[in-house]
Write an enzyme that holds these catalytic residues in place. Sequence first.
Site, PDB file in Angstrom:
ATOM      1  N   ASN A  83     -26.699 -26.661  -4.484  1.00 29.26           N
ATOM      2  CA  ASN A  83     -27.628 -27.212  -5.464  1.00 29.26           C
ATOM      3  C   ASN A  83     -27.497 -26.473  -6.804  1.00 29.26           C
ATOM      4  O   ASN A  83     -26.461 -25.873  -7.092  1.00 29.26           O
ATOM      5  CB  ASN A  83     -29.069 -27.191  -4.927  1.00 29.26           C
ATOM      6  N   ARG A  84     -28.563 -26.491  -7.615  1.00 27.26           N
ATOM      7  CA  ARG A  84     -28.436 -26.074  -9.022  1.00 27.26           C
ATOM      8  C   ARG A  84     -29.049 -24.708  -9.303  1.00 27.26           C
ATOM      9  O   ARG A  84     -30.084 -24.354  -8.735  1.00 27.26           O
ATOM     10  CB  ARG A  84     -29.101 -27.117  -9.922  1.00 27.26           C
ATOM     11  N   HIS A 109     -23.583 -26.350  -6.923  1.00 29.52           N
ATOM     12  CA  HIS A 109     -22.776 -26.281  -5.694  1.00 29.52           C
ATOM     13  C   HIS A 109     -21.629 -25.282  -5.776  1.00 29.52           C
ATOM     14  O   HIS A 109     -20.530 -25.549  -5.298  1.00 29.52           O
ATOM     15  CB  HIS A 109     -22.233 -27.659  -5.344  1.00 29.52           C
ATOM     16  N   HIS A 178     -22.529 -31.295   2.677  1.00 38.68           N
ATOM     17  CA  HIS A 178     -22.877 -32.391   1.764  1.00 38.68           C
ATOM     18  C   HIS A 178     -22.341 -33.740   2.265  1.00 38.68           C
ATOM     19  O   HIS A 178     -21.800 -34.520   1.487  1.00 38.68           O
ATOM     20  CB  HIS A 178     -22.330 -32.073   0.369  1.00 38.68           C
ATOM     21  N   ALA A 179     -22.486 -34.009   3.563  1.00 40.38           N
ATOM     22  CA  ALA A 179     -22.038 -35.300   4.091  1.00 40.38           C
ATOM     23  C   ALA A 179     -22.927 -36.424   3.564  1.00 40.38           C
ATOM     24  O   ALA A 179     -24.139 -36.269   3.413  1.00 40.38           O
ATOM     25  CB  ALA A 179     -22.062 -35.285   5.608  1.00 40.38           C
ATOM     26  N   TYR A 180     -22.281 -37.543   3.264  1.00 44.29           N
ATOM     27  CA  TYR A 180     -22.971 -38.771   2.832  1.00 44.29           C
ATOM     28  C   TYR A 180     -22.969 -39.742   4.008  1.00 44.29           C
ATOM     29  O   TYR A 180     -21.902 -40.132   4.487  1.00 44.29           O
ATOM     30  CB  TYR A 180     -22.217 -39.420   1.675  1.00 44.29           C
ATOM     31  N   ASP A 245     -33.510 -37.388  -5.329  1.00 43.26           N
ATOM     32  CA  ASP A 245     -32.589 -36.256  -5.432  1.00 43.26           C
ATOM     33  C   ASP A 245     -33.473 -35.019  -5.562  1.00 43.26           C
ATOM     34  O   ASP A 245     -33.517 -34.368  -6.598  1.00 43.26           O
ATOM     35  CB  ASP A 245     -31.651 -36.406  -6.628  1.00 43.26           C
ATOM     36  N   GLN A 281     -32.648 -31.191   0.866  1.00 39.27           N
ATOM     37  CA  GLN A 281     -32.466 -32.054  -0.299  1.00 39.27           C
ATOM     38  C   GLN A 281     -32.209 -33.467   0.211  1.00 39.27           C
ATOM     39  O   GLN A 281     -31.242 -33.714   0.935  1.00 39.27           O
ATOM     40  CB  GLN A 281     -31.276 -31.588  -1.146  1.00 39.27           C
ATOM     41  N   GLU A 309     -29.462 -32.601   2.956  1.00 39.59           N
ATOM     42  CA  GLU A 309     -28.797 -31.302   2.857  1.00 39.59           C
ATOM     43  C   GLU A 309     -29.807 -30.182   3.114  1.00 39.59           C
ATOM     44  O   GLU A 309     -30.659 -29.908   2.280  1.00 39.59           O
ATOM     45  CB  GLU A 309     -28.201 -31.132   1.462  1.00 39.59           C
TER      46      GLU A 309
END
Length: 344
Positions: A83-84, A109, A178-180, A245, A281, A309
């Site tokens: 993340n940020r 990330h 970070h799987a979608y 998000d 997340q 996440e």
Amino acid sequence: MTAVRREPFGQMPQEEGGGVVEKFVLESASLKVEILSLGCIIAALETKGRDGVFSDVVLGFDTLEGYVRKHPFFGAVVGRVANRIAKGRFTVDGKDYQLFLNNGPNSLHGGARGFDKVLWSPQVLPNGVCFFRLSPDGEEGYPGDLKVWVTYTLNGGELSMNYRAQTSKMTPISLTNHAYFNLAGQGSRDIYDHEISIDADSYLPVDNTKIPTGEVAAVQGTGFDLRQPVELGKHLQKFNLDGFDHNFCLQQAHARRLVARARHPPSGRIMEVHTTQPGIQFYTGNNLDGSLKGKGGVVYPKHSAFCLETQNWPDAVNKPHFPSTLLRPGEEYNHTTWLLFSTA
């Protein structure tokens, strides 16, 4: 029983350091997972619907070339800090650190060449694979030599992901995968018919650069109240949301607990997320725009996948009232997330 096999997946370009990328296939009666030694990427995850037919439910690419080009972290382990981090800056032990800015004014990330873009050293286990790497002092601006182990194990319908790390200097760390996902099968148009629930009483509001404002806000009476399952498309419409998000704040118990559940009623597929982490997340693929060609040549439009996440809270290194991300020498970072797949 879990079968594990390894095979070559491709060769890294010389400008990326070369090296062979391997693929590890973990297979049980109900789940098949393919994981790459590049970025510990989950490249495929096949699970049954109620009709008994397997579908691949994670976004990604058929070849290494797709993963080497720019993409939105499909399936990868991201770090040192997921993340940020605001302005890519933080102070540890009185020393200021500046990271690479790769997300507007912020670091995202792990920076320009985070854990998702490097080759890891694999070791095959009876029911999985363990990846190791040493992130050297100063890599992407972070302090300390950091030893990291990421272990995937498959047991029936449950995939577990364990993250361990040890450092030579105090450093922030927060690792996630970070799987979608699209439980209808990757390449399906959207996730609006999915039902989602997240067991969180609060979430973190963010500014226009997606950095938490510092407020820990109650979900009660808002569009962020996902404590009971909601049908995603209708829910986004009802609350006039462009998507999620956001970090949802979980119980501060360093023990395994069920924190989120996704269900796709048409296929019967269910995914439960259990974790020891303090946050999750929820991201609805808002930045997917149909420009990337994925597996089988399909494109991935906006809202065609979701991410859950598990993580520490974003920008925690700059917010003392958030759970700490700091790892000290002599300590061990150790978190596990379990994804449990079933049908109903």
